[in-house]
Design an enzyme around this catalytic site. Sequence first.
Site, PDB file in Angstrom:
ATOM      1  N   ASN A   1       2.702 -46.976  22.607  1.00 39.99           N
ATOM      2  CA  ASN A   1       2.461 -48.548  21.683  1.00 39.99           C
ATOM      3  C   ASN A   1       3.230 -48.297  20.465  1.00 39.99           C
ATOM      4  O   ASN A   1       3.695 -47.397  19.848  1.00 39.99           O
ATOM      5  CB  ASN A   1       1.078 -48.536  21.316  1.00 39.99           C
TER       6      ASN A   1
ATOM      7  N   MET B   1      -3.682 -56.563  22.134  1.00 38.13           N
ATOM      8  CA  MET B   1      -4.692 -56.486  21.095  1.00 38.13           C
ATOM      9  C   MET B   1      -5.963 -55.898  21.942  1.00 38.13           C
ATOM     10  O   MET B   1      -7.037 -56.196  21.507  1.00 38.13           O
ATOM     11  CB  MET B   1      -5.003 -58.030  20.444  1.00 38.13           C
ATOM     12  N   ARG B   2      -5.773 -54.822  22.630  1.00 38.81           N
ATOM     13  CA  ARG B   2      -7.157 -54.429  23.392  1.00 38.81           C
ATOM     14  C   ARG B   2      -6.820 -52.814  23.448  1.00 38.81           C
ATOM     15  O   ARG B   2      -5.791 -52.291  23.635  1.00 38.81           O
ATOM     16  CB  ARG B   2      -7.153 -54.920  24.873  1.00 38.81           C
TER      17      ARG B   2
ATOM     18  N   HIS C   1       3.333 -49.654  16.139  1.00 43.69           N
ATOM     19  CA  HIS C   1       2.458 -49.975  15.381  1.00 43.69           C
ATOM     20  C   HIS C   1       3.094 -50.210  13.975  1.00 43.69           C
ATOM     21  O   HIS C   1       3.957 -49.320  13.630  1.00 43.69           O
ATOM     22  CB  HIS C   1       1.346 -49.029  15.214  1.00 43.69           C
TER      23      HIS C   1
ATOM     24  N   GLY D   1       5.574 -61.679  20.834  1.00 46.46           N
ATOM     25  CA  GLY D   1       6.664 -61.090  21.748  1.00 46.46           C
ATOM     26  C   GLY D   1       7.750 -60.688  21.267  1.00 46.46           C
ATOM     27  O   GLY D   1       8.589 -60.590  22.340  1.00 46.46           O
ATOM     28  N   SER D   2       7.826 -60.512  19.812  1.00 45.73           N
ATOM     29  CA  SER D   2       9.451 -60.216  19.782  1.00 45.73           C
ATOM     30  C   SER D   2       9.731 -59.118  20.023  1.00 45.73           C
ATOM     31  O   SER D   2      10.925 -58.689  20.353  1.00 45.73           O
ATOM     32  CB  SER D   2       9.419 -60.308  18.178  1.00 45.73           C
ATOM     33  N   ASN D   3       8.771 -57.978  19.994  1.00 46.03           N
ATOM     34  CA  ASN D   3       9.017 -56.666  20.528  1.00 46.03           C
ATOM     35  C   ASN D   3       9.368 -56.576  22.107  1.00 46.03           C
ATOM     36  O   ASN D   3      10.247 -56.044  22.681  1.00 46.03           O
ATOM     37  CB  ASN D   3       8.023 -55.635  20.219  1.00 46.03           C
TER      38      ASN D   3
ATOM     39  N   LYS E   1     -13.856 -54.485  31.665  1.00 42.39           N
ATOM     40  CA  LYS E   1     -12.578 -54.129  31.258  1.00 42.39           C
ATOM     41  C   LYS E   1     -12.241 -53.183  32.392  1.00 42.39           C
ATOM     42  O   LYS E   1     -10.902 -53.484  32.805  1.00 42.39           O
ATOM     43  CB  LYS E   1     -12.580 -53.396  30.049  1.00 42.39           C
TER      44      LYS E   1
HETATM   45  C1  GRF Z   1       3.900 -55.808  15.954  1.00 46.79           C
HETATM   46  O1  GRF Z   1       3.852 -55.802  14.638  1.00 46.79           O
HETATM   47  C2  GRF Z   1       3.479 -54.584  16.725  1.00 46.79           C
HETATM   48  O2  GRF Z   1       3.668 -53.331  15.914  1.00 46.79           O
HETATM   49  C3  GRF Z   1       2.116 -54.503  16.722  1.00 46.79           C
HETATM   50  O3  GRF Z   1       1.875 -55.895  16.919  1.00 46.79           O
HETATM   51  C4  GRF Z   1       2.931 -56.728  16.582  1.00 46.79           C
HETATM   52  C5  GRF Z   1       3.411 -57.357  17.553  1.00 46.79           C
HETATM   53  O4  GRF Z   1       4.564 -58.443  17.395  1.00 46.79           O
HETATM   54  N1  GRF Z   1       1.471 -53.814  17.580  1.00 46.79           N
HETATM   55  P1  GRF Z   1       5.357 -59.149  18.484  1.00 46.79           P
HETATM   56  O5  GRF Z   1       4.364 -59.900  19.327  1.00 46.79           O
HETATM   57  O6  GRF Z   1       6.047 -58.054  18.932  1.00 46.79           O
HETATM   58  O7  GRF Z   1       6.443 -59.968  17.819  1.00 46.79           O
END
Ligand code: GRF
Length: 197
Positions: free
Chosen positions: A115, A98-99, A117, A20-22, A73
């Site tokens: 999203n 992750m889905r 990536h 969850g850092s983002n 789903k």
């Molecule tokens: C990030 O690298 C994002 O780009 C990818 O999954 C990772 C999630 O990292 N989709 P975080 O959980 O936000 O730390």
Amino acid sequence: MTMTNAGQKTRLAVFASGNGSNFEALAQACADGRLNAEIVLLVCDKPGAYVCERAGRFGIETFAFRPKEYASKAEYERRIVGLLDDKGVELVCLAGYMRILSDVMLEAYRDRIVNIHPSLLPAFKGAHAIRDAFDYGVKVYGVTIHYVNGELDGGRIVDQRAIYYDGDDIDELEAKIHAVEHVLYVDTVARLIGSRG
Ligand code: GRF
């Protein structure tokens, strides 16, 4: 993208599965006023994931669910769409969710799901993008924000940043990429919600 309540804070939902850092980067930017937005819901498919603790610290409501407890789903996504609709969510930000989304979500929030990536898409799709690129000997890495469709890391690109790295320390590389992610996601969401019509 068309969003409606011009002048008011845009209502965001973030979907995440792990660290969850983002999520935190977006939540902090909302708290600081760098984003004229509010995260009204965290959706997490792994109860107990660290992202849920982060949400608690920000006082952000969380819907944490176990996909296996639903028949399909489509069924759990219908539940999620109901929550998003109730909260008036305007933009959905996937951040380590992750889905793959089904048509239930994609049709309900068409062109309103993005999203992040950790590669320069369309290169290195999938869950191990940084490791795969590193093993390949890549020198120009990057981060992509894209609209979401029903394919893995598919959908039209909104923005990208390139990162040059020619070292041999994957931990150092990952730290550089994540630091860029946190800035780019905030900048891109700011641009998207600023362009609402
Ligand atoms: C990030 O690298 C994002 O780009 C990818 O999954 C990772 C999630 O990292 N989709 P975080 O959980 O936000 O730390």
